[in-house]
Design an enzyme around this catalytic site. Sequence first.
Site, mmCIF file in Angstrom:
data_model
loop_
_atom_site.group_PDB
_atom_site.id
_atom_site.type_symbol
_atom_site.label_atom_id
_atom_site.label_comp_id
_atom_site.label_asym_id
_atom_site.label_seq_id
_atom_site.Cartn_x
_atom_site.Cartn_y
_atom_site.Cartn_z
ATOM 1 N N ASN A 107 0.847 -1.188 0.000
ATOM 2 C CA ASN A 107 0.000 0.000 0.000
ATOM 3 C C ASN A 107 0.883 1.238 0.000
ATOM 4 O O ASN A 107 1.977 1.229 0.567
ATOM 5 C CB ASN A 107 -0.872 0.006 1.270
ATOM 6 C CG ASN A 107 -1.782 1.211 1.358
ATOM 7 O OD1 ASN A 107 -2.416 1.609 0.366
ATOM 8 N ND2 ASN A 107 -1.869 1.812 2.532
ATOM 9 N N HIS A 109 0.870 5.203 1.233
ATOM 10 C CA HIS A 109 0.137 6.078 2.154
ATOM 11 C C HIS A 109 0.836 7.442 2.216
ATOM 12 O O HIS A 109 2.069 7.496 2.333
ATOM 13 C CB HIS A 109 0.087 5.441 3.550
ATOM 14 C CG HIS A 109 -0.711 6.254 4.523
ATOM 15 N ND1 HIS A 109 -2.092 6.281 4.498
ATOM 16 C CD2 HIS A 109 -0.337 7.081 5.518
ATOM 17 C CE1 HIS A 109 -2.525 7.102 5.446
ATOM 18 N NE2 HIS A 109 -1.477 7.596 6.091
HETATM 19 C C1 GRF Z 1 -2.668 8.570 -2.591
HETATM 20 O O1 GRF Z 1 -2.319 9.752 -1.947
HETATM 21 C C2 GRF Z 1 -2.291 7.395 -1.721
HETATM 22 O O2 GRF Z 1 -1.216 7.639 -0.903
HETATM 23 C C3 GRF Z 1 -3.528 7.199 -0.895
HETATM 24 O O3 GRF Z 1 -4.588 7.493 -1.751
HETATM 25 C C4 GRF Z 1 -4.164 8.416 -2.735
HETATM 26 C C5 GRF Z 1 -4.548 7.875 -4.073
HETATM 27 O O4 GRF Z 1 -4.373 8.807 -5.099
HETATM 28 N N1 GRF Z 1 -3.545 5.862 -0.330
HETATM 29 P P1 GRF Z 1 -4.522 8.371 -6.616
HETATM 30 O O5 GRF Z 1 -5.924 7.785 -6.789
HETATM 31 O O6 GRF Z 1 -3.453 7.391 -6.956
HETATM 32 O O7 GRF Z 1 -4.388 9.639 -7.386
#
Ligand code: GRF
Length: 192
Positions: A107, A109
């Site tokens: 994941n 984050h």
């Molecule tokens: C990202 O900031 C990620 O860290 C978090 O959700 C967001 C997803 O953004 N888990 P995207 O859909 O890839 O633009």
Amino acid sequence: MNIAVFASGTGSNFAAILQAIKAEQIKNVEVVLLVSDYPEALAVQKAKDEHIPVFAFKAKDYPDKQAYEKRILEKLKERRVDVIVLAGYMRLIGDVLLQAYGGKIINVHPSLLPAFKGKDAIGQALDYGVKVTGVTVHFVDEGMDTGPIIAQRVVKIDKDETRETLMKKIQEQEHRLLPQVIQSLANKETVQ
Ligand code: GRF
């Protein structure tokens, strides 16, 4: 290495992975499936545009998490997925997928975990007034944004920082780090 990307939102990380593959910054990795719990997500449209198979579902069409994860698992097996990449997937992973893919789910984050777990990590960091935040890629376990950390990048918070400017800086780091980690998993190497 075959990967499935799980995304609920805009899919900018998903797009960054596809771009890194096209640019051959990632080698021996193929995105064989996009899974989304939100059929209208921009990520789903991006996958369709790139002719990547999609499994989009609505949780409310299933009796419980086990039921929809079993369906996801069938799709993962059909597509011979080795590794699952959560990129803005807004649901906790349950027993069914953890048992089948334990240690093979990562994941991304937008904070330096273990700080600012959960939703709106960027807003949490701004509200707290920290001077640095960042990006974490970690293995997924049954918790929310817990699990062993694979790699982190620091992002400095400037005096006049706004949510928009910070999000942009964090996303730039995410879009670099996530493909790097994916490549390292494919190579069975570690990232610093
Ligand atoms: C990202 O900031 C990620 O860290 C978090 O959700 C967001 C997803 O953004 N888990 P995207 O859909 O890839 O633009």
